[in-house]
Design an enzyme around this catalytic site. Structure first.
Site, PDB file in Angstrom:
ATOM      1  CG  ASP A   8      41.972  -3.707 -53.267  1.00  0.00           C
ATOM      2  OD1 ASP A   8      41.816  -4.594 -54.135  1.00  0.00           O
ATOM      3  OD2 ASP A   8      41.137  -3.477 -52.372  1.00  0.00           O
ATOM      4  CE  LYS A  70      40.624  -9.253 -58.372  1.00  0.00           C
ATOM      5  NZ  LYS A  70      40.652  -8.550 -57.084  1.00  0.00           N
ATOM      6  CD  GLU A 147      41.857  -9.468 -53.486  1.00  0.00           C
ATOM      7  OE1 GLU A 147      41.966  -9.029 -54.636  1.00  0.00           O
ATOM      8  OE2 GLU A 147      40.840 -10.070 -53.083  1.00  0.00           O
ATOM      9  CG  ASP A 170      37.015  -9.476 -49.333  1.00  0.00           C
ATOM     10  OD1 ASP A 170      36.106  -8.626 -49.447  1.00  0.00           O
ATOM     11  OD2 ASP A 170      38.039  -9.480 -50.034  1.00  0.00           O
TER      12      ASP A 170
END
Ligand code: AMP
Length: 572
Positions: A8, A70, A147, A170
Site C-alpha cells: 500500500d 504521491k 485501493e 476511506d
C-alpha cells in the site's frame, strides 16, 4: 519460490504485507513499525533517509524533506532536496526500495515482485508513474490494483459467492475517498468513486485545536494562531487528544509554557469530552455526506441497496465515523480489520492469487476500467470541419483486461498525414479530458477523403495501463503508441538513468536506522519544547550523541533507552 508482496503506497504512510498460510500478514520495518511514513529526506552529509527519520525531519529541515509526493505522481513536478532534484517517481522509488529491503529482512528472502495499490481515480499517467517507480526501485510491479478493490479482497468479499454491492469509505490523514463496488463471481466492478482531496484526519485535529485556541482567547485575550510555534503545538496536542478520545469518553489537554504572541507564556489544562468534540466536528461530518451521496447517485443506488460498508484509513478509527455511517446506510459498517492495514492486506491477497497460492483456491479477481479512453476526432458537417470531438474506444466500466477497436478515416482529399491524440475522460470535447499522448502517421499517398482507413485498437491491461495500436488498412503495418508524451512519463532511457542515479545515492546504514529515527524525532521535539522540558530533552539528546560517537554498543543502548523514555514522556 520468492514471495510476491503486497504494497500500500500511501500519501502519508506505506506498508507491506505478504500471504502466509493463506492469511495476509503485515510486515514490520527496520525500526519495528508497521507503517513507514512516505517521506524522503537528505541528510547534511548527502545521505538519504526514508521513512520515520525522514518524516521527523519535515519540521526541522523542510527544504531537505519531501512528503505527500504521491499527489504529484504522473505530473512533471520536480522536488529539490539539498541540491538534488527528484521526480515524484524517484521519491516513490526510494520509499518502495526501503519497503523492499525491510520486507526482505523480515522474510529472510529476496523479493523481486509486488502488487501495488493505487486510488481508483488514478489515471493512466499516474499508474504508469507508479509502475516506473517500482522499476527504478528494482521491483517488478506485477499488478497495480485499486485501493477499494484491495479493501474488498482483505474483507474476503470475493469469497462470498453471490452478487453484492459494497461501499468503501476511506478516510485518511488528508483525503477522503468513497467507492461503490459490485462484486459478482469474483469480478470486482468499480461502479463509481468520489471524494474530497482536502478532507481528512488533519481537519478533525484542526477543529479541536480551534476549540483550545478559543479557550485561550477567552482567558488571555490573544489569538494564539498568531504564534506559529504555539499553533503547531496546539495541533499536535489536538491530534493526540483525538486519538485518546477514540478509546476514552473524556480526556485532558495539558500544554505548559505555551508561548503567546505577546511574549507571555501560559499553562493550559483543559478537559475535553467526546460529546464536545463530536459537536465541533459536525460541519466535517456533514461534508462527508456530499461525496457519499455523489458516489451513490452515480451508481444509481440508494443507501439501503448497499450490502456492506467497509471502513478503511486511520481516521475511521474515530467512533463517530462508524456511527454516522451506520445511520446513513442503516447497517453496521465492517471494521474488523485494522483500518490502516486493510489495503496492504488486500494487496497481499492479490499477490497470493497471482502466485497461485493453493490456500486461495482458483478464485479470480478482476477489476474494471475506471475511465473511458479514446481519441480526438473531427467530423465534416457540410463544408465545415468540426474538430476536438472525443471518440471513446474503451468505455469506463469495461472488465479488464480488454481490447476494443474502431475504424477512423481521413476527412480531407489528399490528406498526407493523420494524428491520433489519445485522451482519457468522459466529456464530449477533448479539451475537457486529459491528454495521454499522440501519434502521427505521415506520408499517406494522396487519395480522396475517406479512402485511407485506420484500425485503432486500445488494449487495457490488468493494471489499468493502456496500449494503443494503429494499423493503416492500406499497408497493414501496425504502429504501437508507447505513451511517452504525457507529463512526467519516463522513457526507457530515462528509467535506466533514474535507476543508475538511485544506485549512486548514499543510504543510511539500515542497522543504524533506529538511532537515526530517534535522533530525528528528538530533534523535532526539541524545536517544539521550551523551559525545563527542553533542558531535560537536550540533556538526554546530548548524552545519546556522545554515546553514538563512542561507538560502544552497550552505552548506545542504554542512552537510547533513556532518550526514548524522555521523548515519550515529553510528547504528551
Ligand atoms: P492514514 O493516512 O490512513 O494512515 O490515516 C492517518 C490519520 O488517521 C491521521 O489523521 C491520524 O490522526 C488518524 N488516526 C490514527 N489513529 C487514530 C485513532 N486511534 N483515532 C483517531 N484517528 C486516528
Amino acid at each position: 519460490m520468492k514471495p510476491v508482496i503486497g504494497i500500500d503506497l500511501g500519501t502519508t504512510f506505506s506498508l507491506t504485507a505478504v500471504l502466509q498460510a493463506g492469511r495476509p500478514q503485515v510486515l514490520a520495518n527496520a525500526v519495528g513499525e508497521l507503517l513507514t511514513p512516505s517521506a524522503v529526506s537528505i541528510d547534511d552529509d548527502d545521505t538519504v533517509l526514508v521513512g520515520a527519520p525522514a518524516r521527523a525531519r519535515a519540521t526541522t529541515h523542510p527544504a531537505r524533506t519531501a512528503t505527500a509526493f504521491k499527489r504529484d505522481m504522473g505530473t512533471d513536478r520536480k522536488y529539490t532536496l539539498g541540491g538534488r532534484t527528484f521526480t515524484p517517481q524517484e521519491l516513490s522509488a526510494l520509499v518502495l526500495g526501503s519497503l523492499k529491503k525491510d520486507a526482505e529482512a523480515a522474510l529472510g528472502m529476496e523479493i523481486e515482485e509486488a502488487v501495488v495499490t493505487v486510488p481508483a481515480y488514478f489515471g493512466d499517467a499516474q499508474r504508469q508513474a507508479t509502475r516506473d517507480a517500482g522499476a527504478i526501485a528494482g521491483l517488478k510491479v506485477e499488478r497495480i490494483i485499486n485501493e477499494p478493490t484491495a479493501a474488498a479482497l482483505a474483507y474476503g468479499l470475493h469469497e462470498r459467492h453471490r452478487e453484492m454491492r459494497a461501499v468503501v469509505i476511506d478516510l485518511g490523514g488528508g483525503t477522503f475517498d468513497v467507492t461503490v463496488l459490485e462484486i459478482l463471481e469474483g469480478v470486482v466492478e468499480i461502479q463509481s468513486s468520489s471524494g474530497d482531496t482536502k478532507l481528512g484526519g488533519e481537519d478533525f485535529d484542526y477543529a479541536i485545536a480551534e476549540l483550545i485556541a478559543k479557550e485561550i482567547e477567552t482567558k488571555q485575550k490573544v489569538n494564539v494562531r498568531d504564534e506559529p510555534k504555539a499553533w503547531a503545538r496546539l495541533k499536535e496536542a489536538a491530534e493526540q487528544a483525538k486519538k485518546r478520545l477514540t478509546d476514552l469518553e473524556s480526556t485532558r489537554v495539558a500544554l505548559y509554557d505555551l508561548p503567546l504572541p505577546d511574549k507571555r507564556t501560559v499553562h493550559l489544562e483543559m478537559p475535553l469530552g467526546r460529546g464536545q468534540v463530536d459537536a465541533c466536528w459536525a460541519p466535517l461530518l456533514e461534508r462527508l455526506k456530499g461525496p457519499i451521496n455523489r458516489a451513490l447517485r452515480d451508481a444509481s443506488l440508494s443507501p439501503s441497496q448497499i450490502d456492506e460498508v467497509l471502513l478503511v484509513g486511520g481516521s475511521t478509527r474515530m467512533p463517530i465515523i462508524a456511527k454516522v455511517m451506520a445511520q446513513h446506510f442503516g447497517r453496521l459498517p465492517l471494521r474488523t480489520l485494522p483500518p490502516d492495514e486493510a489495503i496492504a492486506m488486500g494487496a497481499a491477497v492479490q499477490a497470493g492469487l497471482k502466485a497461485g497460492d493453493a490456500a486461495l483456491g482458483d478464485m479470480i479477481v478482476t477489476d474494471v476500467a475506471p475511465f473511458s479512453l479514446g481519441v480526438g476526432s473531427a467530423k465534416k458537417m457540410g463544408r465545415q470541419i468540426v474538430s476536438g470531438l472525443f471518440s471513446p474506444i474503451l468505455e469506463r466500466g469495461t472488465v479488464i483486461p480488454a481490447s476494443r477497436e474502431e475504424i477512423f478515416a481521413t476527412i480531407e482529399d489528399g490528406q498526407s498525414a493523420i494524428t491520433f491524440d489519445v485522451y482519457q475522460g468522459e466529456h464530449s470535447l477533448v479539451r475537457d479530458n486529459k491528454k495521454l499522448g499522440e501519434y502521427t502517421i505521415e506520408g499517406l499517398e494522396p487519395l480522396p477523403a475517406g479512402e485511407h482507413k485506420f484500425r485503432v485498437r486500445f488494449t487495457y491491461d490488468l493494471n489499468g495501463i493502456l496500449e494503443v495500436d494503429m494499423t493503416p488498412m492500406k499497408t497493414n503495418k501496425t504502429e504501437t503508441l508507447v505513451i511517452e508524451g504525457a507529463p512526467g512519463r519516463l522513457t526507457k532511457k530515462q528509467l535506466e538513468e533514474a535507476r543508475a542515479a538511485m544506485s549512486r545515492l548514499k543510504f543510511h546504514p539500515r542497522d543504524a536506522l533506529p538511532n537515526a529515527t530517534l535522533l530525528a524525532r528528538a530533534d523535532a521535539l526539541f524545536v517544539e519544547l521550551t523551559g525545563n522540558d527542553r533542558d531535560d530533552l537536550g540533556h538526554a539528546l546530548g548524552q545519546f550523541r556522545l554515546a553514538l560517537e563512542s561507538q560502544d554498543d552497550k552505552m548506545i543502548g542504554s542512552y537510547r533507552d533513556q532518550l526514548t523514555m524522555a521523548v515519550n514522556r515529553l510528547r504528551r
